[in-house]
Write an enzyme that holds these catalytic residues in place. Structure first.
Site, PDB file in Angstrom:
ATOM      1  N   SER A   1       0.987  -1.179  -0.065  1.00 32.89           N
ATOM      2  CA  SER A   1       0.067  -0.017  -0.001  1.00 32.89           C
ATOM      3  C   SER A   1       0.814   1.346  -0.094  1.00 32.89           C
ATOM      4  O   SER A   1       1.210   1.829   1.097  1.00 32.89           O
ATOM      5  CB  SER A   1      -1.056  -0.129   1.205  1.00 32.89           C
TER       6      SER A   1
ATOM      7  N   HIS B   1      -3.228  -6.093   2.843  1.00 36.38           N
ATOM      8  CA  HIS B   1      -2.200  -6.969   3.443  1.00 36.38           C
ATOM      9  C   HIS B   1      -2.907  -8.567   3.604  1.00 36.38           C
ATOM     10  O   HIS B   1      -2.289  -9.416   4.142  1.00 36.38           O
ATOM     11  CB  HIS B   1      -1.592  -6.592   4.458  1.00 36.38           C
TER      12      HIS B   1
ATOM     13  N   GLN C   1      -6.143  -1.793   7.587  1.00 38.32           N
ATOM     14  CA  GLN C   1      -5.136  -2.693   7.062  1.00 38.32           C
ATOM     15  C   GLN C   1      -4.534  -3.248   8.327  1.00 38.32           C
ATOM     16  O   GLN C   1      -3.996  -4.396   8.434  1.00 38.32           O
ATOM     17  CB  GLN C   1      -4.241  -1.786   6.272  1.00 38.32           C
ATOM     18  N   GLU C   2      -4.313  -2.495   9.398  1.00 37.96           N
ATOM     19  CA  GLU C   2      -3.622  -2.868  10.531  1.00 37.96           C
ATOM     20  C   GLU C   2      -4.119  -2.540  11.731  1.00 37.96           C
ATOM     21  O   GLU C   2      -4.592  -1.302  12.263  1.00 37.96           O
ATOM     22  CB  GLU C   2      -2.253  -2.168  10.686  1.00 37.96           C
TER      23      GLU C   2
ATOM     24  N   GLU D   1       2.124  -9.213   7.460  1.00 37.74           N
ATOM     25  CA  GLU D   1       2.597  -8.850   8.494  1.00 37.74           C
ATOM     26  C   GLU D   1       2.522  -9.764   9.700  1.00 37.74           C
ATOM     27  O   GLU D   1       3.029  -9.219  10.775  1.00 37.74           O
ATOM     28  CB  GLU D   1       2.336  -7.244   8.764  1.00 37.74           C
TER      29      GLU D   1
ATOM     30  N   ASP E   1      -3.605   1.269  11.848  1.00 33.75           N
ATOM     31  CA  ASP E   1      -3.282   2.077  10.563  1.00 33.75           C
ATOM     32  C   ASP E   1      -4.368   1.387   9.114  1.00 33.75           C
ATOM     33  O   ASP E   1      -4.040   0.317   8.769  1.00 33.75           O
ATOM     34  CB  ASP E   1      -1.861   1.381  10.155  1.00 33.75           C
TER      35      ASP E   1
ATOM     36  N   GLU F   1      -2.843   5.948  12.286  1.00 33.00           N
ATOM     37  CA  GLU F   1      -1.979   6.367  11.241  1.00 33.00           C
ATOM     38  C   GLU F   1      -2.851   6.063   9.923  1.00 33.00           C
ATOM     39  O   GLU F   1      -3.611   5.358   9.743  1.00 33.00           O
ATOM     40  CB  GLU F   1      -1.001   4.986  11.277  1.00 33.00           C
TER      41      GLU F   1
ATOM     42  N   ASP G   1       1.847   8.430   6.980  1.00 32.78           N
ATOM     43  CA  ASP G   1       2.522   7.749   6.069  1.00 32.78           C
ATOM     44  C   ASP G   1       2.579   8.187   4.720  1.00 32.78           C
ATOM     45  O   ASP G   1       3.368   8.598   4.277  1.00 32.78           O
ATOM     46  CB  ASP G   1       2.016   6.209   6.433  1.00 32.78           C
TER      47      ASP G   1
ATOM     48  N   LYS H   1       9.876   5.375   6.816  1.00 35.06           N
ATOM     49  CA  LYS H   1      10.111   4.049   6.037  1.00 35.06           C
ATOM     50  C   LYS H   1      11.355   4.460   5.221  1.00 35.06           C
ATOM     51  O   LYS H   1      11.184   5.545   4.238  1.00 35.06           O
ATOM     52  CB  LYS H   1       9.256   3.708   5.156  1.00 35.06           C
TER      53      LYS H   1
ATOM     54  N   SER I   1       8.963   2.185  10.930  1.00 34.40           N
ATOM     55  CA  SER I   1       8.228   1.191  10.293  1.00 34.40           C
ATOM     56  C   SER I   1       9.076   0.115   9.364  1.00 34.40           C
ATOM     57  O   SER I   1       9.958   0.631   8.490  1.00 34.40           O
ATOM     58  CB  SER I   1       7.006   1.718   9.714  1.00 34.40           C
ATOM     59  N   HIS I   2       8.592  -0.913   9.278  1.00 32.71           N
ATOM     60  CA  HIS I   2       8.736  -1.980   8.298  1.00 32.71           C
ATOM     61  C   HIS I   2       8.298  -1.717   7.003  1.00 32.71           C
ATOM     62  O   HIS I   2       7.268  -0.758   7.092  1.00 32.71           O
ATOM     63  CB  HIS I   2       8.693  -3.256   9.048  1.00 32.71           C
ATOM     64  N   ARG I   3       8.193  -2.672   6.142  1.00 32.95           N
ATOM     65  CA  ARG I   3       7.255  -2.419   5.053  1.00 32.95           C
ATOM     66  C   ARG I   3       6.587  -4.005   5.046  1.00 32.95           C
ATOM     67  O   ARG I   3       6.937  -4.927   5.574  1.00 32.95           O
ATOM     68  CB  ARG I   3       8.143  -2.494   3.817  1.00 32.95           C
ATOM     69  N   SER I   4       5.418  -4.037   4.139  1.00 35.27           N
ATOM     70  CA  SER I   4       4.775  -5.366   4.321  1.00 35.27           C
ATOM     71  C   SER I   4       5.654  -6.579   3.778  1.00 35.27           C
ATOM     72  O   SER I   4       5.213  -7.803   3.904  1.00 35.27           O
ATOM     73  CB  SER I   4       3.388  -5.243   3.439  1.00 35.27           C
TER      74      SER I   4
ATOM     75  N   LYS J   1       6.985  -0.144  14.514  1.00 33.90           N
ATOM     76  CA  LYS J   1       6.165  -1.138  13.983  1.00 33.90           C
ATOM     77  C   LYS J   1       6.613  -2.185  13.134  1.00 33.90           C
ATOM     78  O   LYS J   1       7.090  -1.889  12.250  1.00 33.90           O
ATOM     79  CB  LYS J   1       4.572  -0.636  13.220  1.00 33.90           C
TER      80      LYS J   1
HETATM   81  C1  LIG Z   1       3.820  -1.042   6.498  1.00 30.94           C
HETATM   82  C2  LIG Z   1       2.848  -0.563   5.699  1.00 30.94           C
HETATM   83  O1  LIG Z   1       2.347  -1.077   4.595  1.00 30.94           O
HETATM   84  P1  LIG Z   1       3.061  -1.232   2.897  1.00 30.94           P
HETATM   85  O2  LIG Z   1       4.406  -1.431   3.523  1.00 30.94           O
HETATM   86  O3  LIG Z   1       2.465  -2.258   2.389  1.00 30.94           O
HETATM   87  O4  LIG Z   1       2.986   0.204   2.501  1.00 30.94           O
HETATM   88  C3  LIG Z   1       1.912   0.724   5.886  1.00 30.94           C
HETATM   89  O5  LIG Z   1       1.230   1.120   5.221  1.00 30.94           O
HETATM   90  O6  LIG Z   1       2.136   1.215   7.073  1.00 30.94           O
HETATM   91 MG   LIG Z   2       0.823   3.101   6.931  1.00 34.39          MG
END
Ligand SMILES: C=C(OP(=O)(O)O)C(=O)O
Ligand SMILES: [Mg+2]
Length: 426
Positions: free
Chosen positions: A41, A154, A162-163, A204, A241, A285, A312, A337, A364-367, A388
Site C-alpha cells: 500500500s 495485506h 489494514q492494521e 505482516e 493503520d 496512522e 504515512d 520508512k 516502520s517496516h514494509r509489508s 511497528k
Molecule cells: C507498512 C505498511 O504497508 P506497506 O509496506 O504495504 O506500505 C503501511 O502502510 O504502513
Molecule cells: Mg501505513
C-alpha cells in the site's frame, strides 16, 4: 579509508518477490550487507522502486535493472573513493541519479548501498549500527506496536482496515513489552479459534480472519488483552493503520472489502471520533487518505490534541512534504520508512525535521520484508520510542524484535523504556 568493493544481487522478500541486496566493502575487509524491503500500500510520492517491467521473469517484478545499476554505474563511481560521511555517500548517489524521485537508478538500488555503507562503517569503527547512525549517551528502546490483525491490501479477508496493533506500554523494558505482546498474540489465537475463525496470518504476521465488522477486530483484541491477564488502556493499548488511501475513490472512502458502502471524510472522521471515545486507541496512522489534505487538516484539528496522528502515505518520509504538512497543521507524527525516500541520510534529515517541530517519529517496516534488521537499530539510534514491525510469528518481523532484544541487553542501564510517554499527547 577507501571503498574497495560494491556488489549487488537479486534476493527475495517475504512475499517471494525479488528485491535488492548490496554489499559494500571498506578497506578490503569491512563489508556491510543490506537488503531493501518493499511496500504494497505505497504512497504516490514515494521514491521509485525500480522493477524490470517488460522482462518475463518474475512477471516483470524482477530487480535485475536495479542490481545492474549498482554493479555498473554506482560501483564505477564510488569504487576507490574515500568517503567521509553517510551524507557524502548519499549525495554522490543522488547526483548520479539526477532525478527528483530516484527513478533513474532506483531507490531500491540506492538505498541498498546507503544502508550497506552504514553497516560497513559500523564494522570499521567497531561500534554497533545504532551508534553509527547516531552517537548518544542514552537510547530509548521502542514500544513494539505489534500488528495482530491484518486486513486491507495485506490479507485476503473481508476486513477493510489494514492494521490493528497492540502497544504493550506498561512494561519496565522492551523485553517485557515483547513478552506481554506475544502472550496477547497467543491468547488472540485461542479466542479466534474458539469463535470458529480462521487463524492463518497475513503479510505482516497478524491473523487474517473474516469478521462480522471492522469493529469486531478491535473487540477481539480487547478480549485477548484481558484473557492474557492485562488491562486494556492501562497495560496495553490499541494502534490503528487503516491505510485509507487504499479506500479513497472519487473523493469518498469505500469499504472495498466488506459492505462496498461509500462515506465522506466527515463521516470517516465521525467513525474515528467514536472509536477513540469507545476503545483505548492511542495512535491512528493514515486516518485520512494521502490526497485528502482537507480531511487531514480537519481530523488534526479535532483529534490531534488527544491521540497520535501519524502520516504515512501523505508524507512518504519526505522532508519537503513534511514541511508542507507542518505548515498546514497536518498530523502530529510521521511514519518513517527508509525506502520511501531512498537514503539513510535523507531519512535522518526527515526525523530531525520532525523532532524540531514537535512531531513524533514512528519507525516502520514494509509489508514485504526480509531478514535485514536496520530499522531496529534506526529506532534505537533516533530514540523514536515506538516501532511497528509486525506481529509475533513471521521470521522477517521477529528478526527485528530479536535485534532489539540484543541491543537492549548490550546497552544495559543506558537503555531507557518510555512506555506510554512514547505516544504523542500521553
Ligand atoms: C507498512 C505498511 O504497508 P506497506 O509496506 O504495504 O506500505 C503501511 O502502510 O504502513
Ligand atoms: Mg501505513
Amino acid at each position: 579509508m577507501k571503498i574497495t568493493k560494491i556488489h549487488a544481487r537479486e534476493v527475495l522478500d517475504s512475499r517471494g518477490n525479488p528485491t535488492v541486496e548490496a554489499e559494500l566493502t571498506i578497506n578490503e575487509n569491512c563489508t556491510g550487507k543490506a537488503i531493501v524491503p518493499s511496500g504494497a500500500s505505497t504512497g504516490e510520492k514515494e521514491a521509485v522502486e525500480l522493477r524490470d517491467g517488460d522482462l518475463k521473469r518474475y512477471n516483470g517484478k524482477g530487480v535485475v535493472q536495479a542490481v545492474n545499476n549498482v554493479n555498473s554505474i554506482i560501483a564505477a563511481h564510488l569504487k576507490g573513493k574515500s568517503i567521509g560521511s553517510q551524507m557524502e555517500l548519499d549525495n554522490h548517489m543522488i547526483e548520479l541519479d539526477g532525478t527528483p524521485n530516484k527513478s533513474k537508478l532506483g531507490a531500491n538500488a540506492i538505498l541498498a548501498v546507503s544502508m550497506a555503507y552504514a553497516k560497513a562503517m559500523a564494522l570499521l569503527r567497531n561500534i554497533p549500527l545504532y551508534r553509527q547512525l547516531k552517537d548518544a549517551n542514552e537510547y530509548v528502546m521502542p514500544v513494539p506496536c505489534m500488528n495482530v490483525i491484518n486486513g486491507g491490501r495485506h490479507a485476503d479477508n473481508n476486513v477493510d482496515f489494514q492494521e490493528f496493533m497492540i502497544a504493550p506500554h506498561n512494561a519496565p523494558s522492551f523485553r517485557e513489552a515483547i513478552r506481554m505482546g506475544e502472550e496477547t498474540f497467543h491468547s488472540l489465537k485461542s479466542i479466534l479459534n474458539k469463535k470458529g475463525y480462521f487463524t492463518g496470518v497475513g503479510d505482516e504476521g497478524g491473523f487474517a480472519p473474516n469478521l462480522k465488522s471492522n469493529e469486531e477486530a478491535v473487540e477481539v483484541i480487547l478480549e485477548a488483552i484481558v484473557k492474557a491477564g492485562y488491562k486494556p488502556g492501562e497495560d496495553i493499548s490499541v494502534c490503528l493503520d487503516p491505510a485509507t488511501s487504499e479506500m479513497w475513490e472519487d473523493g469518498q472512502y469505500v469499504f472495498f472489502k466488506s459492505t462496498q458502502e461509500k462515506i465522506s471524510s466527515q463521516q470517516l472522521l465521525d467513525i474515528w471520533a467514536k472509536w477513540i471515545s469507545q476503545y483505548p486507541i492511542v495512535l491512528l496512522e493514515d486516518g485520512m487518505a494521502e490526497n485528502d489534505w482537507e480531511g487531514w487538516e480537519i481530523m488534526t484539528k479535532q483529534l490531534g490534541g488527544t491521540i497520535e496522528l501519524v502520516g504515512d502515505d501523505i508524507f512518504c518520509t519526505n522532508p519537503g512534504i513534511l514541511i508542507k504538512g507542518i505548515k498546514q497543521g497536518v498530523a502530529n507524527s510521521i511514519l518513517i520508512k527508509l525506502n520511501q525516500i531512498g537514503t539513510v541520510s535523507e531519512t535522518l534529515e526527515t526525523i530531525d525535521l520532525a523532532y524540531q517541530h514537535g512531531y513524533n517519529c514512528f519507525i516502520s517496516h514494509r509489508s514485504g520484508e526480509t531478514e535485514d534488521t536496520t530499522i531496529a537499530d534506526l529506532a534505537v539510534a533516533t530514540s523514536a520510542g515506538h516501532i511497528k514491525t509486525g506481529s509475533g510469528c513471521r521470521s522477517e518481523r521477529i528478526a527485528k524484535f530479536n535485534q532489539l532484544l540484543r541491543i537492549e541487553e548490550e546497552l544495559g542501564i543506558a537503555a531507557k523504556f518510555q512506555g506510554i510517554k512514547a505516544f504523542k499527547n500521553k
